[in-house]
Enzyme design. Structure first.
Site, PDB file in Angstrom:
ATOM      1  N   HIS A  60      45.708  32.908  32.620  1.00 32.08           N
ATOM      2  CA  HIS A  60      45.188  33.920  33.526  1.00 32.08           C
ATOM      3  C   HIS A  60      44.049  34.687  32.874  1.00 32.08           C
ATOM      4  CE1 HIS A  60      48.474  35.680  31.174  1.00 32.08           C
ATOM      5  NE2 HIS A  60      47.813  36.825  31.234  1.00 32.08           N
ATOM      6  N   HIS A  92      42.156  38.323  32.905  1.00 29.87           N
ATOM      7  CA  HIS A  92      42.209  39.719  33.345  1.00 29.87           C
ATOM      8  C   HIS A  92      40.794  40.162  33.709  1.00 29.87           C
ATOM      9  CE1 HIS A  92      46.227  40.856  31.563  1.00 29.87           C
ATOM     10  NE2 HIS A  92      45.969  39.790  30.832  1.00 29.87           N
TER      11      HIS A  92
HETATM   12  P1  5GP Z   1      49.091  38.874  29.189  1.00 33.62           P
HETATM   13  O1  5GP Z   1      49.652  39.912  28.277  1.00 33.62           O
HETATM   14  O2  5GP Z   1      49.953  37.633  29.221  1.00 33.62           O
HETATM   15  O3  5GP Z   1      47.639  38.576  28.964  1.00 33.62           O
HETATM   16  O4  5GP Z   1      49.127  39.540  30.637  1.00 33.62           O
HETATM   17  C1  5GP Z   1      50.148  39.373  31.544  1.00 33.62           C
HETATM   18  C2  5GP Z   1      49.882  40.373  32.660  1.00 33.62           C
HETATM   19  O5  5GP Z   1      50.709  40.024  33.753  1.00 33.62           O
HETATM   20  C3  5GP Z   1      50.241  41.806  32.275  1.00 33.62           C
HETATM   21  O6  5GP Z   1      49.088  42.618  32.395  1.00 33.62           O
HETATM   22  C4  5GP Z   1      51.323  42.196  33.264  1.00 33.62           C
HETATM   23  O7  5GP Z   1      51.170  43.503  33.743  1.00 33.62           O
HETATM   24  C5  5GP Z   1      51.133  41.192  34.384  1.00 33.62           C
HETATM   25  N1  5GP Z   1      52.357  40.856  35.078  1.00 33.62           N
HETATM   26  C6  5GP Z   1      53.544  40.504  34.515  1.00 33.62           C
HETATM   27  N2  5GP Z   1      54.459  40.246  35.474  1.00 33.62           N
HETATM   28  C7  5GP Z   1      53.814  40.431  36.667  1.00 33.62           C
HETATM   29  C8  5GP Z   1      54.230  40.325  38.038  1.00 33.62           C
HETATM   30  O8  5GP Z   1      55.374  39.997  38.355  1.00 33.62           O
HETATM   31  N3  5GP Z   1      53.312  40.595  38.971  1.00 33.62           N
HETATM   32  C9  5GP Z   1      52.028  40.963  38.672  1.00 33.62           C
HETATM   33  N4  5GP Z   1      51.197  41.205  39.676  1.00 33.62           N
HETATM   34  N5  5GP Z   1      51.592  41.074  37.402  1.00 33.62           N
HETATM   35  C10 5GP Z   1      52.485  40.822  36.414  1.00 33.62           C
END
Ligand code: 5GP
Ligand code: ZN
Length: 139
Positions: free
Chosen positions: A100, A102
């Site tokens: 993903h 951001h």
């Molecule tokens: P990472 O730390 O893996 O780069 O980011 C994962 C992101 O996914 C985090 O910013 C977190 O807030 C978001 N996230 C985790 N679970 C969910 C969810 O169930 N729904 C949504 N919309 N975002 C999520």
């Protein structure tokens, strides 16, 4: 769909999200824990755990949607700035193991610690690391 992947479940509609955009290959939705208002995520619908294991076509399509959504965020919110962030591995604070991007609108003095000051690096060290990476490209 990967059984235990929360973003696969969001793609499949099993778990709800605030959807912004969807096409055949890509989904964009709001991050549920926004660091700033407008923080959203863009994912390929096909599961890939990270950048390293991503598919060329999926990645290209994802990036095109990242640009499309970024332009919309810029137009809708007129943020002070906008950063893209993409984490690979726990050491990079990746917490969801479905690729993903951001999209993070910035606010003035938001104290988000992604900025580093420009400090001149050691040229020999930079050149040595460049060689190491170039060698890895040949493998
Ligand atoms: P990472 O730390 O893996 O780069 O980011 C994962 C992101 O996914 C985090 O910013 C977190 O807030 C978001 N996230 C985790 N679970 C969910 C969810 O169930 N729904 C949504 N919309 N975002 C999520
Ligand atoms: Zn997944």
């Amino acid at each position: 769909m990967h059984q235990d992947c929360i973003f696969c479940k969001i793609v499949a509609g099993v778990i709800p999200c605030f959807k912004i955009y969807e096409d055949e290959h890509t989904l964009a939705f709001m991050d549920i824990n926004p660091v700033n208002p407008g923080h959203c995520l863009v994912v390929p619908k096909n599961h890939a755990p990270n950048l390293f294991e991503s598919d060329d076509a999926d990645l290209a399509r994802t990036m095109a949607v990242v640009r499309k959504i970024s332009r919309a965020v810029q137009k809708a919110l007129n943020p002070y700035g906008l950063n893209l962030l993409q984490a690979n591995g726990p050491g990079a604070a990746q917490s969801v193991f479905h690729l993903h991007l951001h999209i993070i609108p910035r606010e003035r003095d938001d104290d988000l610690r992604m900025n580093w000051g420009l400090k001149s690096g050691n040229k020999d060290e930079i050149a040595a690391v460049a060689e190491k990476i170039k060698e890895a490209l040949e493998d």
